[in-house]
Write a protein that holds these residues in place. Structure first.
Motif, short mmCIF file in Angstrom:
data_model
loop_
_atom_site.label_atom_id
_atom_site.label_comp_id
_atom_site.label_asym_id
_atom_site.label_seq_id
_atom_site.Cartn_x
_atom_site.Cartn_y
_atom_site.Cartn_z
N SER A 1 0.83 -1.21 0.00
CA SER A 1 0.00 0.00 0.00
C SER A 1 0.86 1.26 0.00
CB SER A 1 -0.96 0.00 1.20
OG SER A 1 -0.23 0.00 2.41
N GLU B 1 0.50 4.49 -2.62
CA GLU B 1 0.36 5.89 -2.20
C GLU B 1 1.34 6.80 -2.94
OE1 GLU B 1 -1.95 7.09 -0.15
OE2 GLU B 1 -2.78 5.10 0.21
N ASN B 2 2.48 6.25 -3.36
CA ASN B 2 3.49 7.05 -4.06
C ASN B 2 3.16 7.27 -5.53
OD1 ASN B 2 5.01 7.30 -1.72
ND2 ASN B 2 6.19 5.47 -2.15
N ARG C 1 -3.16 5.66 -10.35
CA ARG C 1 -3.98 4.81 -9.47
C ARG C 1 -5.37 4.61 -10.06
NH1 ARG C 1 -3.50 7.72 -3.94
NH2 ARG C 1 -2.40 9.29 -5.13
N SER D 1 -6.89 3.84 -1.47
CA SER D 1 -5.89 4.89 -1.65
C SER D 1 -6.49 6.11 -2.34
CB SER D 1 -4.72 4.34 -2.47
OG SER D 1 -3.86 5.37 -2.87
N THR E 1 -8.83 7.86 0.12
CA THR E 1 -8.08 8.58 1.15
C THR E 1 -7.59 9.93 0.63
OG1 THR E 1 -7.38 6.52 2.18
CG2 THR E 1 -6.06 8.46 2.66
N GLU E 2 -7.12 9.94 -0.61
CA GLU E 2 -6.61 11.19 -1.18
C GLU E 2 -7.74 12.15 -1.57
OE1 GLU E 2 -3.83 12.80 -4.82
OE2 GLU E 2 -3.37 10.87 -3.90
#
Length: 125
Positions: A4, A8-9, A15, A85, A88-89
C-alpha cells in the motif's frame, strides 16, 4: 502483491487507471472463469446417478471453483487497495466542512416574485 505504501506514491491518475484495469479484469474473470466453473459444479451436483457423475468429477469441479474463488479474492484485494488509496486522497477534497464558493456568495437582492410579476423590472416602480 503490491504494498500500500507503493500505491500511495503513485500519481492519482495512475492509481485511477490501475483501479479501472483491475475492475475490468475482475469482471472478465467472473464472467469467463468463475461463473462457468460454478455452473459446471452446480450441474454436476444435480445429477444423482453415480454412473453419470463420479465423486472425482464433483471433486474436480469443486477444486476448480475454489481455485477461481482464490484468484477472485486476490484480484479484489488488489483493487480494494487502489480504491482505498484513491478515497483517502480524494475525501478531503470532496467532503470538506467548509462551505463551497457558491454557498459563500451573498444572496441576490432581487425578489423572484417581483421578477415574475414584472414589478422588479426597471421603470415599473
Amino acid at each position: 502483491m503490491v504494498d500500500s505504501g507503493e500505491i500511495e506514491n503513485l500519481p492519482l491518475g495512475d492509481r485511477l487507471k490501475k483501479a479501472d484495469h483491475l475492475a475490468r479484469e475482475l469482471s472478465e474473470h467472473l464472467r469467463q472463469a468463475y461463473l462457468p466453473k460454478l455452473l459446471d459444479l452446480r450441474g454436476a451436483a444435480k445429477v444423482y446417478d453415480a454412473d453419470e457423475v463420479s465423486d472425482q468429477q464433483i471433486l474436480d469441479h469443486t477444486l476448480a471453483v475454489l481455485q477461481a474463488e482464490e484468484f477472485t479474492a486476490e484480484l479484489y484485494a488488489r483493487l480494494r487497495l487502489y480504491l482505498d488509496s484513491i478515497r483517502t486522497e480524494m475525501s478531503p477534497l470532496l467532503f470538506t466542512d467548509e462551505p463551497s464558493a457558491a454557498a459563500a456568495r451573498p444572496a441576490p437582492e432581487v425578489d423572484v416574485e417581483d421578477v415574475i410579476d414584472g414589478s422588479g423590472k426597471p421603470g415599473h416602480e
